[in-house]
Design an enzyme around this catalytic site. Structure first.
Site, PDB file in Angstrom:
ATOM      1  N   GLU A  61       7.015  11.813   5.926  1.00 43.24           N
ATOM      2  CA  GLU A  61       7.578  11.778   7.283  1.00 43.24           C
ATOM      3  C   GLU A  61       6.492  11.560   8.335  1.00 43.24           C
ATOM      4  OE1 GLU A  61      10.221  14.284   4.664  1.00 43.24           O
ATOM      5  OE2 GLU A  61       8.068  14.121   5.046  1.00 43.24           O
ATOM      6  N   PRO A  70      -0.873  12.511  -9.690  1.00 45.82           N
ATOM      7  CA  PRO A  70       0.228  13.448  -9.449  1.00 45.82           C
ATOM      8  C   PRO A  70       0.531  13.598  -7.967  1.00 45.82           C
ATOM      9  CG  PRO A  70      -1.786  14.643  -9.958  1.00 45.82           C
ATOM     10  CD  PRO A  70      -2.084  13.185 -10.188  1.00 45.82           C
ATOM     11  N   ARG A  71       1.797  13.841  -7.667  1.00 47.02           N
ATOM     12  CA  ARG A  71       2.197  14.058  -6.272  1.00 47.02           C
ATOM     13  C   ARG A  71       1.449  15.237  -5.670  1.00 47.02           C
ATOM     14  NH1 ARG A  71       2.898  14.569  -1.797  1.00 47.02           N
ATOM     15  NH2 ARG A  71       4.719  14.270  -0.478  1.00 47.02           N
ATOM     16  N   MET A  82      -7.207  13.819  -3.000  1.00 45.26           N
ATOM     17  CA  MET A  82      -6.374  13.545  -1.830  1.00 45.26           C
ATOM     18  C   MET A  82      -6.768  12.222  -1.195  1.00 45.26           C
ATOM     19  SD  MET A  82      -3.992  15.650  -0.890  1.00 45.26           S
ATOM     20  CE  MET A  82      -3.946  15.150   0.820  1.00 45.26           C
ATOM     21  N   GLY A  83      -5.776  11.460  -0.751  1.00 45.26           N
ATOM     22  CA  GLY A  83      -6.018  10.304   0.096  1.00 45.26           C
ATOM     23  C   GLY A  83      -6.615   9.091  -0.586  1.00 45.26           C
ATOM     24  N   GLU A  84      -6.494   8.982  -1.911  1.00 48.89           N
ATOM     25  CA  GLU A  84      -7.096   7.846  -2.600  1.00 48.89           C
ATOM     26  C   GLU A  84      -6.082   6.924  -3.264  1.00 48.89           C
ATOM     27  OE1 GLU A  84     -11.528   8.335  -3.815  1.00 48.89           O
ATOM     28  OE2 GLU A  84     -10.330   9.697  -5.067  1.00 48.89           O
ATOM     29  N   ASN A 115       8.354   7.127  -2.355  1.00 45.56           N
ATOM     30  CA  ASN A 115       8.320   5.914  -1.562  1.00 45.56           C
ATOM     31  C   ASN A 115       7.584   4.774  -2.292  1.00 45.56           C
ATOM     32  OD1 ASN A 115       8.091   4.016   0.437  1.00 45.56           O
ATOM     33  ND2 ASN A 115       6.910   5.276   1.832  1.00 45.56           N
TER      34      ASN A 115
END
Length: 428
Positions: free
Chosen positions: A65, A268-269, A309-311, A335
């Protein structure tokens, strides 16, 4: 606007729960669900001073979001507004630290307790409030409305399941949705369900996620990782949820004999599951390496766990095929727009109702394929990894499809322009 009994009961109940939220937040912080140093923000206690001038407040629940709001944030800062962005998860906060433009800043959203909401609004005094998707928190919306602040639901969605659940709430949802000055829905179906629940002014502007730039990646890292795995067949299972890791490992075992050097990347999420996935790999006698431990996917690695994170932008740029998770096991899907924009062929399971319109378009245009189970995932990967031309054709179709759905940001900004003009006139 009248306040039905169900809404009054909710407000009274959350008021009584206030004293117990401190224990709840402490427990969540111990589990890594809250930032220990910023827990006060969840009680409406600011950790930043309010900037001078006009402030727009934008709120999204979590990563998806808040990412969808970034183009709107950029437009508002360009108009000279300070932009407060709130969310409710640690993951989204860390991502926004890297992605917010100058003039925008993040705070955690207060819990929907009347005293916390009041404290939050007293401090920030926003001039415009934009709420993303389906974040319908009654106390927050009632207090914003009471203060006469323009309130808009943007990128609004209302699934059939949520619609049926809200229908059982009597007049509560109508009393809450009626607080919005405007609801800008993702699709005609979302608009219809919102209007039937009592939203007074509803328009269809499309999905903001189509206008979000793809996740960035350092070109040097892309080049280095591409060189490291050069010549190896490769695919990625992205945003996986518990239960899908075993499927991914089994699929690797099934197809690896046909593709020497096969590399499977699993992102993984929730990155904190890295150790858990490494244990799954061990159960399948696969050699795993975790990126969070500083390891690289050298030739000895079968399963590379991207538990950082963020990759995702990095891994989407090197993998020609992406299976998008929470779709074989789980509920609702994740998504697919980001990998489609970055030139990947898309695979997904049957459970994609949260992004049903997107997947339907990708499937229709040949940019994505549905795989109902592990066996079909293995079979489809076998065909694609053995047919580079077909992979590239799917990737081009996926990119063209998501590009064709753009324009939601322009339509959203046009819809909120009267509120921005009113702010401008009040300053003169």
């Amino acid at each position: 606007m009248s306040t039905p009994l169900s809404l009054r009961a909710y407000m009274a109940g959350t008021r009584l729960l206030g004293p117990f939220t401190r224990l709840l937040l402490q427990a969540r912080a111990r589990r890594g669900k809250e930032e220990r140093t910023r827990v006060g923000e969840r009680r409406g206690e600011p950790s930043l001073a309010r900037p001078r001038g006009r402030v727009a407040w934008l709120h999204g629940a979590s990563v998806g979001e808040t990412l969808s709001l970034l183009p709107v944030v950029e437009r508002l800062t360009q108009r000279g507004l300070a932009v407060l962005v709130t969310s409710g998860t640690v993951t989204s906060a860390r991502l926004l630290e890297r992605r917010l433009p100058a003039g925008a800043f993040h705070q955690f959203a207060p819990l929907d307790v009347p005293a916390y909401v009041r404290r939050f609004l007293d401090h920030w005094q926003p001039d415009l409030v934009l709420i993303a998707e389906s974040e319908i928190w009654p106390n927050m919306l009632v207090d914003v409305d009471r203060r006469g602040i323009p309130l808009v639901l943007v990128n609004a969605r209302m699934s059939e399941r949520s619609f049926r659940r809200w229908q059982r709430m009597g007049g509560m949802i109508e009393a809450v949705l009626g607080r919005f000055d405007l609801c800008l829905a993702q699709s005609p179906g979302d608009a219809d369900r919102l209007a039937r629940l009592g939203a007074p002014r509803v328009g269809v502007v499309g999905n903001l996620k189509f206008d979000v730039p793809p996740p960035p990646a350092d070109p040097l890292r892309v080049s280095a990782l591409s060189g490291l795995i050069a010549g190896r067949p490769c695919w990625i299972a992205a945003s996986t949820h518990p239960g899908e890791d075993e499927i991914v490992a089994a699929v690797h075992r099934a197809i690896a004999p046909h593709f020497p050097g096969l590399l499977t990347i699993i992102a993984p999420r929730h990155p904190q599951r890295g150790d858990e996935i490494a244990a799954v790999a061990g159960d399948f006698e696969l050699r795993a390496a975790q990126r969070s431990r500083g390891l690289e996917p050298d030739t000895s690695v079968d399963l590379y766990i991207a538990d950082t994170m963020g990759e995702l932008g990095l891994f989407y740029r090197i993998a020609p095929v992406v299976f998008v998770g929470k779709s074989l096991v789980g509920d609702g899907g994740q998504n697919p727009i980001e990998p489609a924009k970055l030139g990947a062929a898309i695979l997904h399971g049957p459970h994609v109702q949260n992004f049903a319109d997107v997947y339907a378009a990708l499937d229709r245009d040949g940019g994505a394929l549905a795989v109902p189970d592990a066996q079909q995932l293995a079979n489809t990967l076998m065909r694609l990894l053995g047919d580079g031309m077909r992979m590239r054709k799917m990737a081009r179709a996926a990119a063209a499809t998501v590009d064709s759905f753009g324009g939601g940001v322009d339509r959203t900004m046009a819809a909120v322009e009267p509120y921005l003009m009113q702010m401008h006139l009040e300053e003169r």
